[in-house]
Motif scaffolding. Structure first.
Motif, PDB file in Angstrom:
ATOM      1  N   LYS A  44       0.866  -1.136   0.061  1.00 20.02           N
ATOM      2  CA  LYS A  44       0.035  -0.097   0.052  1.00 20.02           C
ATOM      3  C   LYS A  44       0.731   1.322  -0.018  1.00 20.02           C
ATOM      4  O   LYS A  44       0.596   2.088  -0.653  1.00 20.02           O
ATOM      5  CB  LYS A  44      -0.990  -0.116   1.148  1.00 20.02           C
ATOM      6  CG  LYS A  44      -1.806  -1.218   1.491  1.00 20.02           C
ATOM      7  CD  LYS A  44      -2.584  -1.256   2.545  1.00 20.02           C
ATOM      8  CE  LYS A  44      -1.734  -1.119   3.893  1.00 20.02           C
ATOM      9  NZ  LYS A  44      -1.059  -2.220   4.267  1.00 20.02           N
ATOM     10  N   SER A  45       1.945   1.492   1.005  1.00 18.77           N
ATOM     11  CA  SER A  45       2.654   2.630   1.030  1.00 18.77           C
ATOM     12  C   SER A  45       3.527   2.568  -0.390  1.00 18.77           C
ATOM     13  O   SER A  45       3.893   3.727  -0.816  1.00 18.77           O
ATOM     14  CB  SER A  45       3.625   2.365   2.213  1.00 18.77           C
ATOM     15  OG  SER A  45       2.884   2.449   3.239  1.00 18.77           O
ATOM     16  N   THR A  46       4.030   1.587  -0.881  1.00 16.52           N
ATOM     17  CA  THR A  46       4.778   1.432  -1.831  1.00 16.52           C
ATOM     18  C   THR A  46       3.692   2.056  -3.159  1.00 16.52           C
ATOM     19  O   THR A  46       4.398   3.012  -3.716  1.00 16.52           O
ATOM     20  CB  THR A  46       5.282   0.060  -2.419  1.00 16.52           C
ATOM     21  OG1 THR A  46       5.882  -0.412  -1.377  1.00 16.52           O
ATOM     22  CG2 THR A  46       6.116   0.037  -3.621  1.00 16.52           C
ATOM     23  N   MET A 172      -2.308  10.135   1.568  1.00 23.12           N
ATOM     24  CA  MET A 172      -2.198  10.083   3.115  1.00 23.12           C
ATOM     25  C   MET A 172      -1.900   8.562   3.497  1.00 23.12           C
ATOM     26  O   MET A 172      -2.465   7.721   3.008  1.00 23.12           O
ATOM     27  CB  MET A 172      -3.585  10.652   3.868  1.00 23.12           C
ATOM     28  CG  MET A 172      -3.694  11.869   3.522  1.00 23.12           C
ATOM     29  SD  MET A 172      -5.369  12.307   4.352  1.00 23.12           S
ATOM     30  CE  MET A 172      -5.147  13.927   4.663  1.00 23.12           C
ATOM     31  N   ASP A 173      -0.676   8.242   4.043  1.00 21.07           N
ATOM     32  CA  ASP A 173      -0.320   7.044   4.376  1.00 21.07           C
ATOM     33  C   ASP A 173      -0.673   6.737   5.936  1.00 21.07           C
ATOM     34  O   ASP A 173       0.218   7.424   6.935  1.00 21.07           O
ATOM     35  CB  ASP A 173       1.148   6.869   4.158  1.00 21.07           C
ATOM     36  CG  ASP A 173       1.484   5.639   4.165  1.00 21.07           C
ATOM     37  OD1 ASP A 173       0.744   4.609   4.774  1.00 21.07           O
ATOM     38  OD2 ASP A 173       2.622   5.083   3.803  1.00 21.07           O
ATOM     39  N   GLU A 174      -1.853   6.260   6.339  1.00 21.09           N
ATOM     40  CA  GLU A 174      -2.134   6.111   7.588  1.00 21.09           C
ATOM     41  C   GLU A 174      -1.879   6.992   8.489  1.00 21.09           C
ATOM     42  O   GLU A 174      -1.237   7.175   9.314  1.00 21.09           O
ATOM     43  CB  GLU A 174      -1.188   4.737   8.334  1.00 21.09           C
ATOM     44  CG  GLU A 174      -1.260   3.286   7.760  1.00 21.09           C
ATOM     45  CD  GLU A 174      -0.507   2.423   8.265  1.00 21.09           C
ATOM     46  OE1 GLU A 174      -0.590   2.224   9.465  1.00 21.09           O
ATOM     47  OE2 GLU A 174       0.215   1.661   7.274  1.00 21.09           O
ATOM     48  N   PRO A 175      -2.521   8.276   8.140  1.00 20.11           N
ATOM     49  CA  PRO A 175      -2.438   9.493   8.620  1.00 20.11           C
ATOM     50  C   PRO A 175      -2.815   9.522  10.478  1.00 20.11           C
ATOM     51  O   PRO A 175      -2.466  10.310  11.171  1.00 20.11           O
ATOM     52  CB  PRO A 175      -3.084  10.639   7.868  1.00 20.11           C
ATOM     53  CG  PRO A 175      -4.243   9.733   7.298  1.00 20.11           C
ATOM     54  CD  PRO A 175      -3.685   8.400   7.142  1.00 20.11           C
TER      55      PRO A 175
END
Ligand SMILES: Nc1ncnc2c1ncn2[C@@H]1O[C@H](COP(=O)(O)OP(=O)(O)OP(=O)(O)O)[C@@H](O)[C@H]1O
Ligand SMILES: [Mg+2]
Lengths: 252, 301
Positions: A44-46, A172-175
């Motif tokens: 996901k982050s990638t 937004m990455d797990e904000p």
């Protein structure tokens, strides 16, 4: 169907030998929240970082396929990466304000993009902080160090900092993963407000959060998109068995 | 019934060895404090004599240093030392920080490792070697400038500055590099994500975040520069006159070893007085350093 702001086609990404994204095709509609869910390590982050080319900083990364923003391939040779990142802002998992004053944090983006006039900067700072729903809490301490704020405030400050460059897409990455429930619900409300003006892609491990705030949900597994649909359908009527298992907490 | 481990031991809590070690540490600690106090008292008493004799102002602000004629004004030497140090730091700081940025952020790993080894080597070279090289290469190079300005050939303030720059660069580079490396990578990441170029991220976010470390490096370099005697003595020409860039100067540090052997009486007391002035300079620099470190620590919290 709302127009698509960003899409990927046959997107593959390798970290050296590790095949982290496998032929991802995903449409991210305009003025909508697209949630990316999936177990840890599924990419996901990638994926999020391919959308504003933050992967460029990692030497071992190889990418193939297309990532298109407003009809333009962002990996084309003649792309100005700084303009791309201005257009597609990013909020990270843990709040990372710069060790400077609150004001300077927000003004950083506009300044590097050439804005020098004090009045204009003042205005951008106030507007961004208002849009990120933190103005009232910090208006009397704009010159104070941003690191003196609480974690939840810092994260909203980081959102404000991204808004200050006037992006069109927010990644937004797990904000909210590092925040308490109250700060989390503030940020969720904020996201709901922001989607009127921005296209938002958000990674989250919190199923309720995805269900609450997103319009579309994509379920990632081992670098592939297993299912992508409106959030209502993904949660109430998943087509793939693995999606169902994941959202009901049976694995992952 | 579950088994409960008792936290009470059979023996007394502090063993004999531990007590003895405590005493040894205490003695060592006291010894260092006592020696600093003793040094300070001794410097003040022995250096104070000349000041009592001539008066503070005539000693510190007098323009003429003529021990034969019992004139002991050290203003030319104070100014020479301050200018040489200031000049060296003003040049070495930006150069050193740029090199530190290059080593920490921009250079490929192998080159950085090689350069770091080279810089460490520079830091370890005895100052007399710098003096020799300066006297052989640097001073003659400056002759040309002096000729162009219609001045006699000699050692000069400029030569002292250049030598000091080379000598304090390793300190400034390695302290700054450590500071830059210890800035969390996420700052740079955030800056890039806002559309900064790599250089903008480094110079507008990372380097300012390393500010307190860089200032510490600068203060350390200043201390080293103002305390250096041997190398500057060999390139500065050593005339106790008001400093000018291309004319010879005598620094506070150099005056003591140069005149020590043939000094006596008041003259020798004046050399103690110079020692006291240097001592005060170094103390002030150290206090500054502590202040900077404390501030830096507070900022990180
Ligand atoms: N810099 C990197 N170098 C090599 N491999 C990496 C790198 N970053 C991520 N990976 C690998 O790529 C895969 C996907 O990682 P990614 O961080 O995108 O997962 P994620 O879905 O965001 O997980 P999480 O939910 O834990 O944040 C993992 O197998 C991970 O080990
Ligand atoms: Mg992740």
């Amino acid at each position: 169907m709302t127009p698509v702001k960003m899409h990927t086609r046959a997107l593959n990404l390798f970290y050296g030998e590790v095949h982290a994204l496998k032929g991802v095709d995903l449409d991210m509609p305009e003025q909508c929240v697209t949630a990316l869910i999936g177990p840890s390590g599924c990419g996901k982050s990638t994926f999020l970082k391919t959308l504003n080319r933050m992967n460029d900083t990692i030497a071992s990364v190889r990418i193939s396929g297309e990532v298109v923003l407003d009809g333009e391939d962002i990996y084309a040779k003649n792309v100005d990466v700084t303009t791309l990142r201005k257009k597609a802002g990013m909020v990270f998992q843990s709040p990372n304000p710069f060790p400077m004053s609150i004001y300077d944090n927000i003004a950083y983006g506009p300044r590097i993009h050439g804005e020098k006039k004090r009045i204009v900067l003042d205005e951008i700072v106030e507007q961004s902080l208002r849009d990120a729903a933190i103005w009232d809490e910090v208006k009397d301490r704009l010159k104070k160090p941003a690191l003196g704020l609480s974690g939840g405030q810092q994260q909203r400050l980081c959102i404000a900092r991204s808004l200050a460059t006037k992006p069109e897409v927010l990644l937004m990455d797990e904000p909210t993963s590092a925040l308490d429930p109250i700060s989390t619900s503030k940020i969720e409300e904020l996201i709901d407000e922001l989607k009127r003006d921005y296209s938002i892609v958000i990674v989250t491990h919190n199923m309720q959060q995805a269900a609450r705030i997103s319009d579309y949900t994509a379920f990632f597994l081992l670098g592939e998109v297993v299912e992508h649909n409106t959030t209502g359908d993904v949660f109430s009527n998943p087509k793939d068995r693995r999606t169902e298992d994941y959202i009901t907490g049976r694995f992952g | 019934m579950t088994n409960k481990t008792s936290i009470l031991s059979g023996r007394r809590t502090k063993s004999l060895v531990e007590r003895i070690m405590n005493i040894i540490f205490l003695v060592c600690g006291l010894a260092s404090v006592v020696s600093v106090v003793f040094m300070t008292v001794y410097m003040v008493v022995s250096g104070g004599a000349i000041i009592a004799e001539t008066g503070v102002f005539r000693f510190l602000l007098g323009h003429v240093w003529n021990p034969g004629g019992s004139e002991f004004g050290i203003l030319p030497m104070i100014l020479s030392s301050v200018l040489a140090t200031l000049g060296a730091v003003l040049i070495a700081l930006p150069v050193g920080v740029l090199i530190a940025v290059f080593l920490a952020k921009l250079s490929p790993g192998k080159l950085a490792t090689a350069m770091r080894a080279f810089i460490d080597l520079l830091a370890g070279i005895p100052s007399v070697i710098y003096g020799l090289l300066g006297a052989l290469l640097l001073v003659p190079a400056i002759f040309k400038l002096q000729a162009a300005a219609g001045l006699p050939n000699s050692g000069s303030l400029l030569a002292a500055i250049v030598i000091l720059v080379i000598m304090i660069l390793p300190t400034i580079i390695s302290v700054s590099e450590t500071a830059i490396r210890s800035v969390p990578k996420q700052y740079e990441e955030a800056a890039l994500a806002l559309g900064s170029t790599r250089l903008q991220a480094i110079f507008k976010v990372t380097v300012p975040a390393a500010k307190s470390g860089i200032v510490a490096g600068m203060v350390l370099g200043t201390g080293r520069a103002i305390g250096e005697a041997m190398a500057v003595m060999m390139v500065s020409g050593n005339a106790a006159i008001m400093p000018e860039l291309l004319r010879p100067v005598r620094l506070l540090t150099a005056a003591i070893p140069i005149e020590w052997a043939y000094s006596s009486g008041l003259h020798r007391q004046a050399l103690y007085g110079i020692g006291l002035v240097l001592f005060v300079f170094i103390m002030v620099i150290n206090l500054l350093l502590r202040q900077v470190m404390k501030k830096g620590g507070a900022q990180d919290e």
